[in-house]
Design an enzyme around this catalytic site. Structure first.
Site, PDB file in Angstrom:
ATOM      1  N   ASP A 152       1.060  -1.087  -0.044  1.00 14.51           N
ATOM      2  CA  ASP A 152       0.090  -0.064  -0.061  1.00 14.51           C
ATOM      3  C   ASP A 152       0.856   1.384  -0.109  1.00 14.51           C
ATOM      4  O   ASP A 152       2.258   1.190   0.042  1.00 14.51           O
ATOM      5  CB  ASP A 152      -0.946  -0.024   1.190  1.00 14.51           C
ATOM      6  CG  ASP A 152      -0.268  -0.273   2.370  1.00 14.51           C
ATOM      7  OD1 ASP A 152       1.164  -0.169   2.547  1.00 14.51           O
ATOM      8  OD2 ASP A 152      -1.159  -0.427   3.564  1.00 14.51           O
ATOM      9  N   ASN A 178      -7.837  -1.778  14.401  1.00 15.81           N
ATOM     10  CA  ASN A 178      -9.164  -1.870  13.915  1.00 15.81           C
ATOM     11  C   ASN A 178      -9.251  -3.360  12.873  1.00 15.81           C
ATOM     12  O   ASN A 178     -10.619  -3.489  12.453  1.00 15.81           O
ATOM     13  CB  ASN A 178      -9.729  -0.889  13.253  1.00 15.81           C
ATOM     14  CG  ASN A 178      -9.256  -0.373  11.937  1.00 15.81           C
ATOM     15  OD1 ASN A 178      -8.109  -0.961  11.797  1.00 15.81           O
ATOM     16  ND2 ASN A 178      -9.516   0.764  11.461  1.00 15.81           N
ATOM     17  N   HIS A 207      -7.662  -3.702  10.195  1.00 18.50           N
ATOM     18  CA  HIS A 207      -7.358  -3.214   8.650  1.00 18.50           C
ATOM     19  C   HIS A 207      -6.205  -4.031   8.551  1.00 18.50           C
ATOM     20  O   HIS A 207      -5.153  -4.349   9.115  1.00 18.50           O
ATOM     21  CB  HIS A 207      -7.334  -1.723   8.412  1.00 18.50           C
ATOM     22  CG  HIS A 207      -5.872  -1.031   8.943  1.00 18.50           C
ATOM     23  ND1 HIS A 207      -6.044  -0.114   9.775  1.00 18.50           N
ATOM     24  CD2 HIS A 207      -4.670  -1.278   8.836  1.00 18.50           C
ATOM     25  CE1 HIS A 207      -4.776   0.340  10.064  1.00 18.50           C
ATOM     26  NE2 HIS A 207      -4.054  -0.416   9.493  1.00 18.50           N
ATOM     27  N   GLU A 252      -9.800  -0.607   5.021  1.00 18.30           N
ATOM     28  CA  GLU A 252     -10.269  -0.237   6.450  1.00 18.30           C
ATOM     29  C   GLU A 252     -11.746  -0.982   6.733  1.00 18.30           C
ATOM     30  O   GLU A 252     -12.322  -1.485   5.698  1.00 18.30           O
ATOM     31  CB  GLU A 252     -10.477   1.038   6.385  1.00 18.30           C
ATOM     32  CG  GLU A 252      -9.519   2.011   6.402  1.00 18.30           C
ATOM     33  CD  GLU A 252      -8.630   2.016   7.488  1.00 18.30           C
ATOM     34  OE1 GLU A 252      -8.992   1.363   8.678  1.00 18.30           O
ATOM     35  OE2 GLU A 252      -7.540   2.935   7.645  1.00 18.30           O
TER      36      GLU A 252
END
Ligand code: GLP
Length: 237
Positions: free
Chosen positions: A67, A133, A135, A140
């Site tokens: 990414d 979280n 991800h 996300e």
């Protein structure tokens, strides 16, 4: 998804590096997706030492960056490509042309399509970190299981966490990431987790419901996925 417990962080990093070296020696032309973040840093140290010691070579490998942050200066040390160069690539023998990075200066949709084409039928091995979280990459909460390489907005917590990588407060709010669908085309996936801060998400990823709300759970049905956690990250399992 299988949990592999790595012991202390040092032992865990050596375990992951040893497994990686075994794979790369078995398949010197391995096509591998690599993450940034701070989690893989001790693993990359081990890999760099192994290359220096002549135990393994990246000369025929192909590396795909997982990414990249958008709207950040090309030389910013917090960029994913800069971090991967600093922590690993500048210390190993991968030819520059065999590193696929995400150049986000042009037409982003075209960049994403070209990246999907380059990944093609998928990487042999995808190494991934995991956010608190759930991800993976910049997928996300809400990301679908068949998502491809695309532009994404970052969650507020992810933006705040990225302050650890940037030495300034102009933090990115978006990025481009390989999608969960892109990653699911990999022959093998290893999710890496270290430290007590990841214990809760490790437990959810292994045992919580499969849901778009926790993106990593959507990798659970992949036929070959390991969650490799150190003692602290595996403490709640
Ligand atoms: C970042 C990156 C992810 C990384 C994750 C965890 O936002 N986009 O690729 O895996 O968050 O980072 P860290 O390893 O620093 O905890």
């Amino acid at each position: 998804m299988t949990l592999l417990r790595g012991g202390s962080t040092d032992v865990w990093a050596r375990l992951v590096a040893d497994l990686f070296i075994e794979r790369l020696n078995a398949q010197p032309g391995m096509r591998v997706c690599l993450p940034t973040g701070l989690t893989p840093v001790p693993i990359y140290d081990e890999l760099a030492d192994a290359v220096t010691a002549g135990k393994v070579s990246f000369a025929r490998a192909e590396v795909f960056l997982l990414d990249e942050f958008g709207g950040v200066d090309p030389g910013d040390p917090g960029r994913c490509d800069q971090m991967l160069e600093r922590f690993l690539l500048s210390r190993v023998d991968l030819p520059a042309a065999r590193f696929h990075r995400l150049d986000l200066t042009g037409d982003i949709d075209m960049v994403c399509r070209a990246y999907e084409d380059a990944v093609g039928h998928g990487c042999d091995l995808a190494l991934l970190g995991i956010g608190t979280n759930g991800h993976v990459g910049m997928n996300e909460p809400g990301a679908s299981a068949d998502s491809l390489t695309r532009r994404v907005s970052l969650a507020p917590d992810t933006i705040a966490a990225s302050a650890r990588y940037f030495g300034h407060d102009r933090l990115p709010t978006w990025g481009v990431t390989m999608g969960l669908g892109t990653l699911r085309r990999s022959r093998e996936i290893w999710i890496l987790a270290s430290g007590a801060g990841k214990a809760s998400i490790v437990r959810q990823t292994l045992h919580g419901p499969v849901t778009t709300a926790v993106p990593a759970t959507q990798l659970r049905e992949h036929p070959s996925v390991l969650l490799i956690a150190d003692d602290e990250a595996a403490a709640g399992v």
